[in-house]
Design an enzyme around this catalytic site. Structure first.
Site, PDB file in Angstrom:
ATOM      1  N   ASP A 356       0.841  -1.181   0.000  1.00  0.00           N
ATOM      2  CA  ASP A 356       0.000   0.000   0.000  1.00  0.00           C
ATOM      3  C   ASP A 356       0.890   1.249   0.000  1.00  0.00           C
ATOM      4  O   ASP A 356       1.891   1.294   0.716  1.00  0.00           O
ATOM      5  CB  ASP A 356      -0.854  -0.044   1.266  1.00  0.00           C
ATOM      6  CG  ASP A 356      -1.906   1.043   1.301  1.00  0.00           C
ATOM      7  OD1 ASP A 356      -2.796   1.014   0.441  1.00  0.00           O
ATOM      8  OD2 ASP A 356      -1.827   1.918   2.184  1.00  0.00           O
ATOM      9  N   GLU A 385       1.471   0.217  -4.925  1.00  0.00           N
ATOM     10  CA  GLU A 385       1.001   1.495  -5.438  1.00  0.00           C
ATOM     11  C   GLU A 385       2.200   2.428  -5.548  1.00  0.00           C
ATOM     12  O   GLU A 385       2.779   2.806  -4.533  1.00  0.00           O
ATOM     13  CB  GLU A 385      -0.029   2.104  -4.486  1.00  0.00           C
ATOM     14  CG  GLU A 385      -1.326   1.340  -4.414  1.00  0.00           C
ATOM     15  CD  GLU A 385      -2.319   2.021  -3.473  1.00  0.00           C
ATOM     16  OE1 GLU A 385      -3.472   2.225  -3.879  1.00  0.00           O
ATOM     17  OE2 GLU A 385      -1.948   2.352  -2.334  1.00  0.00           O
TER      18      GLU A 385
END
Ligand code: CA
Length: 673
Positions: A356, A385
């Site tokens: 993340d 990400e």
């Protein structure tokens, strides 16, 4: 978490709304990040707790502590400690104490004296077993947590990440709906149940995954997080889980008994084993970039300040948008991340990790993560990400951004390029994309097709999001149109195509996913899209009730034709290596775009039996307009694979080439040997 400020963590601010508007100062003195970076580090895997025949050993890393003690409890809710052990300063910033007996069945917390004050109790940062809600760590015999056959358990072998088909799911979404036919609703064990059927008779659960053909499930945060009260599960709380407390223990609400520390471990392993037995790998979503709490987090209570980045005024910097950001560029935080994922790979046989807000971490840490995981199991892959949710003191060139992915050979990033080009901008619900008739996305679609690698026919200056070929190989790119964040594909289509019929929207969905699944890179899909699940238009459903998040499995019956399309798409990709090239050179050599002048039309060939494919040439024509297009197909013996919203890997007729009609909003795929 989204590229936009991660709105789901706004609930952290309900008690202290100042966080959003003003910086939060650390309550601890002496915040100077350069001094913190100079503290000694420790890379041993015996941190915090080790039990062996010689006894029980506690080791806490806390270089600036003035004293440390361990509180031993006879149970998770015992009001007082039955023993308190004083720890002694040891090497590399650690403190140690041991007892000659095995303390199985006991619970413990650490307590650190810092700046003259005893801090609150903490289970530490390395608790691998915890009591309900994770306030105390538990001492258990891990050999009792292994399901039968565990020592021989192995995930699917994967030569390259591009061979994976990733299916992102939340435990509760997947099984909690009354129509699921699954007994252990919302639990790890839901993914161990065989032969489950929906109320309309269609396969659900693990059978559904096998039928669909995906290779890996990507489970949303499954470590112990804060926002669901494990002691009150009947209240049916829902949360995505992006608020970590204990990074190295499973979340209790997904177990059938959060009161027993071993149960969640045992049941998560049972889940992994059942998926492995079905040939499916397990990817874990990991959120090392921030913690739910600041001064009261387990990081802060074991080594104040150290694990976080700060601004020059001593406040917590906030690249996560959640009130703080961790400091992977500091040695002990890097050690923590690396050893934590290695622990999940070793103990739980996890096959991949999704980071993340990965760009909060530095590229060096991510490279070490990928390298050390590959040493455990070469099939493990890592992606994340490639962005942050706010600015960071970490220099841009060191961030694990998608733009820096060429510095991370074994790490992949999500392509927001293909995502937004296919369906329209993620945060503007009404915006359309290539598959929904908006012109101007053609070049970005081509960027997606070549997985953001350099290609002589792709003009990156015309790209919507990125202006250069940032990937050095297709193995660095994850292609998708939707995930748990933002509108589901179904909802996005509904909001951006007002007045359309469901048939028209499903046509667009098929075209959108055909682009994802035939592009170079690794395809990723959100659970339930294959049966056209929606979330009733809620774009940030992180704590929405089951009525928003649960997948209604009766949709599988209603949308059987769409499900079949997804099945065929996945089969096409898995049976043809041409869609799974591994080098930029191969892509540049084997992919040739056709000159077309109409808007919302992209046409290209994959040539030369690419990547060992039995097909000499595959022609893919993508028509995102609502008008029929006429193209000239070269003369030859073509097998039609996809046309007019239908697809069959085994072929659905022949074409001799020549003038060919491409139906509105559809993909046309033909192949020849
Ligand atoms: Ca929890």
């Amino acid at each position: 978490m989204n590229k936009s400020i991660a709105s789901f963590c706004t609930y952290f601010f309900t008690a202290s709304t100042l966080m959003m508007s003003a910086p939060v100062l650390s309550a601890f003195n002496k915040v100077d990040d350069s001094l913190l970076a100079a503290l000694p580090s420790y890379n041993g895997t015996d941190l915090e707790l080790a039990v062996n025949d010689k006894g029980t050993f506690f080791t806490l890393w806390s270089p600036e502590a003035q004293a440390v003690k361990v509180n031993i409890y006879d149970s998770n809710n015992a009001p007082d400690a039955s023993r308190v052990l004083e720890m002694s300063r040891s090497e590399n910033g650690t403190w140690r104490v041991s007892v000659p007996e095995k303390l199985y069945g006991k619970f413990y917390t650490f307590q650190v004296k810092y700046d003259g004050k005893w801090l609150k109790e903490t289970p530490g940062v390395w608790a691998k077993a915890v009591g309900v809600n994770g306030h105390r760590a538990a001492i258990i015999d891990f050999s009792t947590t292994n399901p039968e056959g565990w020592s021989a358990d192995k995930g699917p072998e994967l030569k390259n990440i591009t061979d994976a088909v990733i299916y992102e799911m939340h435990h509760r979404d997947f099984s909690v709906h009354p129509s699921s036919g699954i007994v252990n609703k919302g639990k790890f064990l839901a993914l161990t149940e065989d032969e489950t059927r929906s109320t309309l008779g269609d396969p659900t659960g693990i059978d559904h995954l096998k039928e669909l053909g995906i290779t890996h499930v990507h489970i949303l945060p499954s470590y112990d997080y804060n926002s669901v009260d494990e002691s009150n599960l009947p209240s049916n709380q829902y949360n995505w889980g992006y608020d970590p407390i204990n990074y190295n223990a499973p979340e209790g609400s997904y177990s059938t008994n959060p009161m027993d520390p071993a149960t969640r471990i045992k049941e998560m392993k049972q889940m992994v084993k059942a998926l492995h037995d079905a040939g499916i790998g397990v990817v874990m979503d990991v959120v090392y970039n921030h913690t739910g709490a600041n001064d009261d987090s387990n990081f802060s209570l074991t080594a104040p300040n150290y694990y976080y980045r700060h601004r020059t005024d001593g406040s917590y910097s906030d690249a996560s948008g959640c009130g703080n950001e961790t400091a992977s560029d500091r040695q002990q935080m890097q050690n923590f991340i690396v050893n934590s994922v290695k622990y999940w790979a070793d103990e739980f046989h996890i096959d991949g990790f999704r980071f993340d807000l990965m760009a909060i971490h530095d590229t060096e840490t991510m490279n070490r993560v990928a390298r050390e995981l590959k040493e455990i199991n070469p099939s493990i892959f890592v992606y994340g990400e490639g962005w942050t949710a706010g600015d960071s003191p970490l220099p841009v060139e060191r961030r694990a951004l998608k733009e820096n992915v060429s510095a991370m050979p074994d790490v992949a990033v999500f392509s927001d390029d293909i995502r937004d080009a296919v369906k329209g901008h993620y945060s503007n619900a009404a915006d359309r994309g290539f598959a929904t008739g908006k012109p101007g996305n053609e070049e970005t679609i081509k960027i997606g097709i070549v997985a953001s690698t350099a290609h002589p026919q792709v003009d990156y200056t015309k790209g919507n999001n990125s202006k250069f070929a940032y990937a050095s190989a297709p193995t660095q790119i994850i292609n998708y149109v939707s995930c748990h964040d933002d509108l589901t594909l179904t909802d996005k289509l509904a909001k951006s195509m007002p007045g359309s019929s469901e048939e028209q929207r499903q046509r667009a969905a098929k075209l959108a996913q055909t682009i994802v699944f035939t592009s170079q890179g690794t395809p990723f899909m959100f659970a339930g899209e294959e049966i056209f699940r929606d979330k009733k238009g809620v774009h940030n459903s992180y704590k929405s009730p089951d009525s928003i998040n649960a997948i209604d499995w009766t949709l599988k019956h209603r949308n059987a034709e769409l499900f079949n399309y997804y099945q065929q798409l996945i089969k096409l990709r898995k049976s043809h290596p041409a869609f799974r090239m591994t080098t930029a050179e191969d892509i540049a050599r084997n992919i040739k775009f056709d000159k077309v002048s109409e808007p919302n039309l992209v046409s290209y060939s994959i040539l030369n039996n690419a990547n060992g494919d039995e097909w000499k040439e595959i022609k893919i024509i993508l028509n995102g307009s609502d008008e029929e297009r006429m193209v000239k197909l070269p003369k030859g013996e073509w097998v039609i694979i996809a046309s007019d919203g239908k697809i069959d890997v085994d072929g659905m007729g022949q074409s001799k080439g020549g003038n060919t009609k491409i139906a509105p909003v559809s993909a046309y795929i033909v192949a020849r040997k």
